[in-house]
Design an enzyme around this catalytic site. Structure first.
Site, PDB file in Angstrom:
ATOM      1  N   GLU A 289      20.461  -5.566   4.029  1.00  0.00           N
ATOM      2  CA  GLU A 289      21.774  -6.217   4.080  1.00  0.00           C
ATOM      3  C   GLU A 289      21.719  -7.287   5.156  1.00  0.00           C
ATOM      4  OE1 GLU A 289      24.552  -3.184   5.420  1.00  0.00           O
ATOM      5  OE2 GLU A 289      22.960  -2.273   6.610  1.00  0.00           O
TER       6      GLU A 289
ATOM      7  N   LYS B  74      28.805   3.663  11.211  1.00  0.00           N
ATOM      8  CA  LYS B  74      29.270   2.374  11.726  1.00  0.00           C
ATOM      9  C   LYS B  74      29.489   2.565  13.227  1.00  0.00           C
ATOM     10  CE  LYS B  74      32.353  -1.244  10.118  1.00  0.00           C
ATOM     11  NZ  LYS B  74      31.417  -2.336  10.190  1.00  0.00           N
TER      12      LYS B  74
ATOM     13  N   ARG C  31      35.217   6.935   6.161  1.00  0.00           N
ATOM     14  CA  ARG C  31      33.957   6.483   6.759  1.00  0.00           C
ATOM     15  C   ARG C  31      34.001   6.637   8.277  1.00  0.00           C
ATOM     16  NH1 ARG C  31      31.794   0.584   5.262  1.00  0.00           N
ATOM     17  NH2 ARG C  31      33.460  -0.037   6.675  1.00  0.00           N
TER      18      ARG C  31
HETATM   19  N1  PXG Z   1      26.786  -3.979   6.458  1.00  0.00           N
HETATM   20  C1  PXG Z   1      26.972  -3.880   7.780  1.00  0.00           C
HETATM   21  C2  PXG Z   1      25.808  -3.651   8.659  1.00  0.00           C
HETATM   22  C3  PXG Z   1      28.258  -3.994   8.307  1.00  0.00           C
HETATM   23  O1  PXG Z   1      28.439  -3.884   9.619  1.00  0.00           O
HETATM   24  C4  PXG Z   1      29.115  -4.330   6.067  1.00  0.00           C
HETATM   25  C5  PXG Z   1      27.816  -4.188   5.604  1.00  0.00           C
HETATM   26  C6  PXG Z   1      30.223  -4.522   5.084  1.00  0.00           C
HETATM   27  O2  PXG Z   1      31.019  -3.352   4.969  1.00  0.00           O
HETATM   28  P1  PXG Z   1      32.542  -3.405   4.527  1.00  0.00           P
HETATM   29  O3  PXG Z   1      32.969  -1.992   4.515  1.00  0.00           O
HETATM   30  O4  PXG Z   1      33.268  -4.239   5.565  1.00  0.00           O
HETATM   31  O5  PXG Z   1      32.594  -4.025   3.185  1.00  0.00           O
HETATM   32  C7  PXG Z   1      29.347  -4.235   7.443  1.00  0.00           C
HETATM   33  C8  PXG Z   1      30.724  -4.383   7.953  1.00  0.00           C
HETATM   34  C9  PXG Z   1      33.815  -8.028   9.455  1.00  0.00           C
HETATM   35  C10 PXG Z   1      32.913  -7.135  10.167  1.00  0.00           C
HETATM   36  O6  PXG Z   1      34.613  -8.665  10.120  1.00  0.00           O
HETATM   37  C11 PXG Z   1      32.270  -6.210   9.432  1.00  0.00           C
HETATM   38  C12 PXG Z   1      31.430  -5.363  10.078  1.00  0.00           C
HETATM   39  C13 PXG Z   1      31.211  -5.449  11.430  1.00  0.00           C
HETATM   40  C14 PXG Z   1      31.862  -6.395  12.156  1.00  0.00           C
HETATM   41  C15 PXG Z   1      32.741  -7.257  11.532  1.00  0.00           C
HETATM   42  O7  PXG Z   1      33.703  -8.096   8.224  1.00  0.00           O
HETATM   43  N2  PXG Z   1      30.769  -4.423   9.372  1.00  0.00           N
END
Ligand code: PXG
Length: 285
Positions: A183, A150, A51
């Site tokens: 989300e 991201k 990713r």
């Molecule tokens: N949606 C968004 C907008 C995100 O930024 C997720 C879903 C979940 O994705 P993952 O791959 O983590 O299952 C994110 C994740 C954290 C953290 O500490 C996560 C994100 C950004 C900052 C902190 O979980 N992004």
């Protein structure tokens, strides 16, 4: 004290500096990943690395390391900090340039890795569930900036987070420009309805969360029917259960949306089943 991996070297935090001319700072021009280590193993490392490179490619950012080098760097950082259960932040910035927006004149992209511990929510929240609201700030349209990237640009999510803070709740769910559920600000969202596990589809304009993918796999393994589709607020309000997923948060039950109780207002049975399966899985993978 933590040791930071910065552009190929392990340094003390006070030596881990980013230039004020780095476009990561000036324009939020960069990408990142949040990963997790469980019992000495980095969870779904390949998915996160893929990713990261996809996000970088989408914004025409050439990461100055190959995937195996970054993988080694993550392990090196964890080892240097003597961590076996950790949260890992991997950031790639555009690099230093001039004061104009052009990325074309920037130098080598900067890469740093921070490893530490986090507790996103209290024990209480996991046990009793959390309240969320719908944000009035929409998710950026996929046609403007793909939500699959991201990027270091989280401003609209941050504005939605402010709405949650103002409402005295932990999270806010964001809708796309058509009003479909996307989300929360840093977590994907799921609902349970009539025994089926449902989550917004990629087409709704979401980050394809690694945790989201794992939860869908665990559901399939456990014989739970799953569906990825467009959801509206109606679907949230009438759901039997609701929960959020993210690397930091793992699986967190949601018991109210916009002050309306979800189901009986308690974390549901399927949420518990998937949480148990998830905890088991992360420790045995
Ligand atoms: N949606 C968004 C907008 C995100 O930024 C997720 C879903 C979940 O994705 P993952 O791959 O983590 O299952 C994110 C994740 C954290 C953290 O500490 C996560 C994100 C950004 C900052 C902190 O979980 N992004």
């Amino acid at each position: 004290m933590s040791v930071i991996w910065m552009n190929g070297k392990l340094v003390a935090p006070e030596q881990a500096n980013v230039s004020i001319f780095d476009h990561g700072v000036l324009y939020g021009d960069g990408v990142f990943e949040g990963l997790r280590e469980y019992s000495g193993r980095v969870f779904r490392l390949t998915d996160h690395i893929k990713r990261l490179y996809d996000s970088a490619r989408a914004i025409r950012l050439d990461i100055p390391y190959r995937a195996p080098e970054l993988t080694a760097a993550i392990h090196e950082t964890l080892q240097a900090n003597k961590l076996t259960d950790a949260y890992i932040r991997l950031v790639v910035t555009r690099g230093s340039g001039s004061l104009d927006i052009s990325p074309a004149n920037c130098g080598t992209p900067g890469v740093f890795i921070i490893a530490g511990r986090i507790a996103m929510y209290s024990e209480e929240t996991y046990r009793h569930g959390m309240a969320i609201i719908t944000a009035s700030t929409p998710r950026i349209a996929a046609a403007a900036l793909s939500p699959r990237i991201k990027s270091l640009n989280y401003l609209n999510n941050i504005l939605a987070k402010w709405e949650a803070i103002d409402a005295g709740v932990a999270e806010a769910v964001m809708l796309n420009h058509l009003g479909f559920v996307c989300e929360c600000t840093a977590d994907n969202i799921f609902i349970v309805r009539d025994g089926q596990l449902i989550t917004p589809a990629e087409e709704s304009g979401i980050l394809l969360g690694v945790t989201r993918g794992v939860v869908l796999e665990l559901a399939q393994t456990g014989g739970i029917p799953t569906r990825q589709t467009n959801l509206t607020r109606y679907d949230l309000y009438t759901a039997d259960e609701c929960f959020l997923t993210g690397t930091g948060a793992e699986i967190v039950p949601v018991v109210s949306v916009d002050n309306r109780s979800i189901g009986d207002g308690k974390p549901g049975a399927m949420t518990r089943q998937l949480t148990d399966a998830f905890h088991q899985y992360v420790r045995t993978q």
